[in-house]
Enzyme design. Sequence first.
Site, PDB file in Angstrom:
ATOM      1  N   ASP A 218       0.863  -1.183   0.000  1.00 27.31           N
ATOM      2  CA  ASP A 218       0.000   0.000   0.000  1.00 27.31           C
ATOM      3  C   ASP A 218       0.894   1.226   0.000  1.00 27.31           C
ATOM      4  O   ASP A 218       2.121   1.100  -0.053  1.00 27.31           O
ATOM      5  CB  ASP A 218      -0.953  -0.032   1.216  1.00 27.31           C
ATOM      6  CG  ASP A 218      -2.290   0.634   0.886  1.00 27.31           C
ATOM      7  OD1 ASP A 218      -2.281   1.810   0.466  1.00 27.31           O
ATOM      8  OD2 ASP A 218      -3.338  -0.021   1.032  1.00 27.31           O
ATOM      9  N   HIS A 288      -3.126   3.023  -4.464  1.00 25.75           N
ATOM     10  CA  HIS A 288      -2.473   2.500  -3.244  1.00 25.75           C
ATOM     11  C   HIS A 288      -1.060   1.992  -3.545  1.00 25.75           C
ATOM     12  O   HIS A 288      -0.648   0.958  -3.045  1.00 25.75           O
ATOM     13  CB  HIS A 288      -3.308   1.360  -2.638  1.00 25.75           C
ATOM     14  CG  HIS A 288      -4.590   1.838  -2.022  1.00 25.75           C
ATOM     15  ND1 HIS A 288      -4.701   2.178  -0.702  1.00 25.75           N
ATOM     16  CD2 HIS A 288      -5.819   2.041  -2.559  1.00 25.75           C
ATOM     17  CE1 HIS A 288      -5.947   2.560  -0.440  1.00 25.75           C
ATOM     18  NE2 HIS A 288      -6.644   2.492  -1.544  1.00 25.75           N
ATOM     19  N   GLU A 352     -10.186   2.661  -4.708  1.00 23.73           N
ATOM     20  CA  GLU A 352      -9.748   4.024  -4.426  1.00 23.73           C
ATOM     21  C   GLU A 352      -8.582   4.470  -5.314  1.00 23.73           C
ATOM     22  O   GLU A 352      -7.498   4.763  -4.831  1.00 23.73           O
ATOM     23  CB  GLU A 352      -9.335   4.128  -2.946  1.00 23.73           C
ATOM     24  CG  GLU A 352     -10.490   3.838  -2.005  1.00 23.73           C
ATOM     25  CD  GLU A 352     -10.075   3.861  -0.533  1.00 23.73           C
ATOM     26  OE1 GLU A 352     -10.884   4.277   0.286  1.00 23.73           O
ATOM     27  OE2 GLU A 352      -8.939   3.445  -0.208  1.00 23.73           O
ATOM     28  N   PHE A 450     -13.247  -4.367  10.942  1.00 26.77           N
ATOM     29  CA  PHE A 450     -12.743  -4.538  12.302  1.00 26.77           C
ATOM     30  C   PHE A 450     -11.793  -3.402  12.710  1.00 26.77           C
ATOM     31  O   PHE A 450     -11.254  -3.421  13.815  1.00 26.77           O
ATOM     32  CB  PHE A 450     -12.026  -5.895  12.444  1.00 26.77           C
ATOM     33  CG  PHE A 450     -12.963  -7.081  12.506  1.00 26.77           C
ATOM     34  CD1 PHE A 450     -14.349  -6.926  12.458  1.00 26.77           C
ATOM     35  CD2 PHE A 450     -12.452  -8.372  12.636  1.00 26.77           C
ATOM     36  CE1 PHE A 450     -15.208  -8.026  12.526  1.00 26.77           C
ATOM     37  CE2 PHE A 450     -13.298  -9.476  12.717  1.00 26.77           C
ATOM     38  CZ  PHE A 450     -14.679  -9.316  12.659  1.00 26.77           C
TER      39      PHE A 450
END
Length: 644
Positions: A218, A288, A352, A450
């Site tokens: 990333d 990313h 994204e 999470f």
Amino acid sequence: MKRITLAWALTLCSFITFIACSSPDVGERSVSIIPAPAQMTVGEGTFTIHPGIEIGYADESLKGMGELLSNEIEKLSGIKLASASDKESNCIIFLELTDPKEFADLPKAYGLSPKDSVPVDESYSLSIQKRNIYIKATTLEGIYRGITTLKQIVGGNLQPGGEKIYLPLLEVKDAPRFAWRGLSFDVSRCFFDPEEVKQVIDMVALYKMNVLHMHLSDNQGWRIEIKKYPELTQIGSKRKETVIGHNSGTYDGKEYGGFYTQDQIRDVINYAAERHITIIPEIDMPGHQLAALATYPELGCTGGPYDVWGQWGVADDVICAGNEKSTQFLEDVLSEVIDLFPSEYIHVGGDECPKVRWEKCPKCQARIKAEGIKGDKKHSAEEYLQSYVISRMEKFVESKGRHIIGWDEILEGGLAPRATVMNWRDTSEGIKAARQHHDVIMAPNAFLYFDYIQGDRAQEPLAIGWGYNPTERVYVYEPVPEQLAPEHRPYIIGVEAPLWTEHIDTYRKAEYMLFPRLMALSEIAWSVPEVKDLKNFKEERLPVHLAWLDTTGIIYRVPEPIGMERDTLYGAEFTVSLKVPVEGGKIYYNFEGQPARETDYLYEKPFRIIVPEGQKRELKAITVAPSGKRSITATTIFIHQKSK
Ligand code: TNX
């Protein structure tokens, strides 16, 4: 023995403990299985595990399973079972491959794949009788799932310092609802070493999940060794420093880095495979990708310079879609990833990816022209360019005999023909994909992220700045959207919960974010809706599992006292009735306004409080687990207000 199936199992589960009549001296035996099995029958009496018991198998292929079971029992209880033997007559615990017909009455896992791949049969049966234990299944996967059930029953019945473990007699017949039961672990934003990844694998396995998806690259760090591009891990795995909090603008001044060598990756893959868990690698593209761009600036549209990001969010700089060298780079990386990971699926991200650089980049514009890509009312030409990139990657991955998964943005501008969609945004995306006959894995942020907090933000560890997914919310999520027509439902092949790690900078915090939400996830992934029951899960079974966790040193979030969920109650007289969410733990409370602690009243039984007209009382309570771990303070306000 009473026979209890599906819906009845629920009722049964609510009597998680029962007295073993034939051996009253051994006390209560626990039957707390998570995820809830499809069918379960509990008998009276006990089976005793003691040192020297032999594990046998009918088939040489089960030898490894026998060893694994004896290791697991020893790790849990300290009791050493005799090494696997192949003669049933000498054996007490017996593993056996059996005929699929035995499981004909069980639910079949969802998963009508456009690739025609049939999910592995993970059905199993576990029979604990007075003198023997049998685990039967049609595959090794099934045997392994059965072993985890036995492990849970052992874990729930441990006695401190005990030489023997008394297990309840029971019959379980079980199969998963979904073929894909995943956890995704972001090891890029924060890095977790192979031993920590293995600890996560242990827990994923114990709860009958079968996929660990690793987000390996990333903007904030490249975490996997790629032999053809060694600088990726020399440069791209390190960031100068990390922003404090939610992009505060202040940095910690501390270099951060880490990566896995290919040998370490192989070791983790093997460890997972022994537990019948598939590791799915993700190389997120074309967005990313700042870690790669910082290493090789020529792969970007502007040529850089770029830095491995020390902050969070979506970066405008992405891989140049017009540069053949960039595409070559992606293919080279995928090629090594495919050689390393045996998984049928390779995750290529696709989320994204801002288009601002592509709009101005001569190479990207030339590619748009050369490929005859045109914008329309639905999508810009650059959005179609993203779909061109993903489709090319899909062709490459397919040429190697594998399939791609992408985040749901890959739906924009046309879906690569065989892609599986991972639905992270609104569930309408998954619905769209299933209607187009693509496999879908549901991972909606509103239920399954999470990295979202689990309780009162002011008292929780720092987390991502939005979203609230307590265990109950995870538990109630139904992965198959009811809007889907019956013929489209089988395209929902399963669920996955992502643990993004922007703010999870220690492994202990990762554990805190995972448990007990992972247990709730496992039940939506494995158990059919007929045996799901929030109250039973939370109040009966989970407390037994948390009590076991409490003895292990694994960090988990201690739930607030059960019964303290409601913020405000109106009336004149109230009965306060609480339950301890960790077996063996205690609840303390006060009315003083201070956070609750051990010096306060110990909750022993329900009590009444009377609030005079016009007044209110504020009850504060905490759970303290046997280890001393504590919950945050829960508050309920009781207001005397005349009803209008
Ligand atoms: C969105 S989910 C992301 C991640 C972030 C996460 C934070 C997805 C495909 N992209 O990169 O870590 O939100 O919740």
